[in-house]
Design an enzyme around this catalytic site. Structure first.
Site, mmCIF file in Angstrom:
data_model
loop_
_atom_site.group_PDB
_atom_site.id
_atom_site.type_symbol
_atom_site.label_atom_id
_atom_site.label_comp_id
_atom_site.label_asym_id
_atom_site.label_seq_id
_atom_site.Cartn_x
_atom_site.Cartn_y
_atom_site.Cartn_z
ATOM 1 N N ARG A 6 -52.968 -67.651 30.338
ATOM 2 C CA ARG A 6 -51.998 -68.687 30.667
ATOM 3 C C ARG A 6 -50.944 -68.078 31.577
ATOM 4 O O ARG A 6 -50.522 -66.935 31.359
ATOM 5 C CB ARG A 6 -51.321 -69.239 29.405
ATOM 6 C CG ARG A 6 -52.186 -70.172 28.577
ATOM 7 C CD ARG A 6 -52.451 -71.504 29.287
ATOM 8 N NE ARG A 6 -53.299 -72.378 28.497
ATOM 9 C CZ ARG A 6 -54.632 -72.447 28.605
ATOM 10 N NH1 ARG A 6 -55.274 -71.701 29.487
ATOM 11 N NH2 ARG A 6 -55.315 -73.284 27.854
ATOM 12 N N GLU A 58 -47.952 -74.436 36.824
ATOM 13 C CA GLU A 58 -49.129 -75.079 37.418
ATOM 14 C C GLU A 58 -48.898 -76.571 37.622
ATOM 15 O O GLU A 58 -48.297 -77.190 36.755
ATOM 16 C CB GLU A 58 -50.344 -74.901 36.481
ATOM 17 C CG GLU A 58 -51.120 -73.674 36.794
ATOM 18 C CD GLU A 58 -52.219 -73.401 35.775
ATOM 19 O OE1 GLU A 58 -52.922 -74.358 35.395
ATOM 20 O OE2 GLU A 58 -52.359 -72.245 35.396
ATOM 21 N N HIS A 80 -57.121 -72.113 38.474
ATOM 22 C CA HIS A 80 -57.448 -72.337 37.056
ATOM 23 C C HIS A 80 -58.894 -72.842 36.900
ATOM 24 O O HIS A 80 -59.126 -73.942 36.387
ATOM 25 C CB HIS A 80 -56.449 -73.324 36.425
ATOM 26 C CG HIS A 80 -56.365 -73.207 34.923
ATOM 27 N ND1 HIS A 80 -55.250 -73.489 34.196
ATOM 28 C CD2 HIS A 80 -57.299 -72.830 34.005
ATOM 29 C CE1 HIS A 80 -55.477 -73.310 32.910
ATOM 30 N NE2 HIS A 80 -56.730 -72.897 32.773
#
Ligand code: GLV
Ligand code: GLV
Length: 321
Positions: A234, A263, A281
């Protein structure tokens, strides 16, 4: 007939299983996720929702979801969901572990290889018509075999990463909050030793209060100047501003990132750096895995609507007899 909301179209045919028996509302546009307002507007009627990491499932939404029995997250991570608030209301939280373990580790390793051997820079170099001959020091990278990788978080994905590293004849050390897991192929060390000894540091911890900014200015300063940092976990595990500064000042030598602190925004200074490889991602994004994740997310819903426990739940809820 139950009502199910799916906040984004999913790959494969898994959703057909739901639409055969239930009333399913799938957010129609591709590559776009149902926004908070629409989700709020629809949640009151829903028995189940299938969500993405970009859907924030908080108290306010759950309060409106009076009929809701399960939030089925299309991901292994669930930091987008207030799990306690779900449990309090007897709402299951489902996720999709297992299927994406190897796929995610493959991509972690792809980032490691790409950074070490400058694959992306090399591709750019050729496309820019700069390849005019073979030179002894052209785009020199750094070795992978015989180097030390430090795996931070030795869960399913961390262990899969270690297995790949073993195959590349790397020396594997790891840190895990559970302590020494007694693994044959990797040596437990404390976090500071891991930072100091690793040529590659690869992050595989979930996002928790205790892992937020685990890699901060101080941690970066403890790493080797030649070290490469890989993050498929993350974004918030790294203090991104501190990382940019460390890369600019050659405190460490490179980074391969699949996830970011805010993000889908990426720190603008990362975009300007040559010694980073950036991905949007996609670590679990193989066709096979993304279709299988859809099967599991759907199965979690079907089980709960049948009065059973989900296949993979992150909380425990009383099942009504
Ligand atoms: C992806 O980041 C996931 O948690 O599945
Ligand atoms: C490289 O192409 C070599 O032959 O060493």
């Amino acid at each position: 007939m139950k009502k199910i909301i799916v906040t984004c179209r999913l790959p494969g045919n898994a959703l057909d299983r739901l639409s055969k028996k239930h009333k399913v509302h799938i957010h129609a546009s591709r590559n776009e996720v149902m926004n908070d307002d629409e989700l709020m507007h629809r949640i009151g009627n829903a028995d189940a929702i299938i969500t993405l990491l970009s859907n924030k499932i908080d108290e306010r939404l759950l309060e409106a979801g009076k009929k809701l029995k399960i939030v089925s997250n299309y991901a292994v991570g669930y930091n987008n969901i207030d799990v306690n608030a779900c449990t309090k209301r007897n709402i299951w939280v489902g996720h999709t572990p297992g299927v994406l373990t190897d796929t995610t580790a493959d991509f972690g390793f792809a980032l490691l290889l790409a950074c070490a051997r400058r694959v992306v820079e090399a591709d750019r170099y050729v496309r820019e018509n700069k390849f005019d001959g073979w030179y002894p020091d052209l785009l020199m990278g750094t070795d992978i075999h015989s180097k030390t990788i430090g795996v931070v978080g030795m869960g399913r994905i961390g262990q899969a990463m270690a297995k790949r590293a073993n195959g590349f004849d790397m020396n594997v050390i790891y840190y895990d909050k559970e302590g020494d897991l007694g693994l044959q192929n990797a040596k437990y060390v404390d976090f500071e030793e891991l930072l100091a000894k690793s040529d590659y540091v690869s992050l595989h911890v979930p996002l928790l209060d205790s892992t937020k900014h685990l890699i901060n200015k101080e941690a970066l300063a403890r790493m080797k100047q030649s070290a490469i940092l890989i993050n498929t976990a993350r974004g918030e595990v790294i203090d991104e501003a501190a990382l940019v500064e460390a890369l600019n000042n050659e405190v460490i030598s490179g980074a391969g990132l699949d996830v970011y602190e805010a993000e889908p925004q990426v720190h603008p200074n990362l975009l300007a750096l040559n010694n980073v490889v950036l991905a949007p991602h996609i670590a679990s994004s193989s066709r096979e895995t993304r279709e299988e994740m859809a099967n599991i997310a759907v199965e979690n819903v079907i089980k709960v609507l049948n009065g059973e426990e989900p296949l993979h739940a992150v909380n425990k809820v009383k099942v009504e007899e």
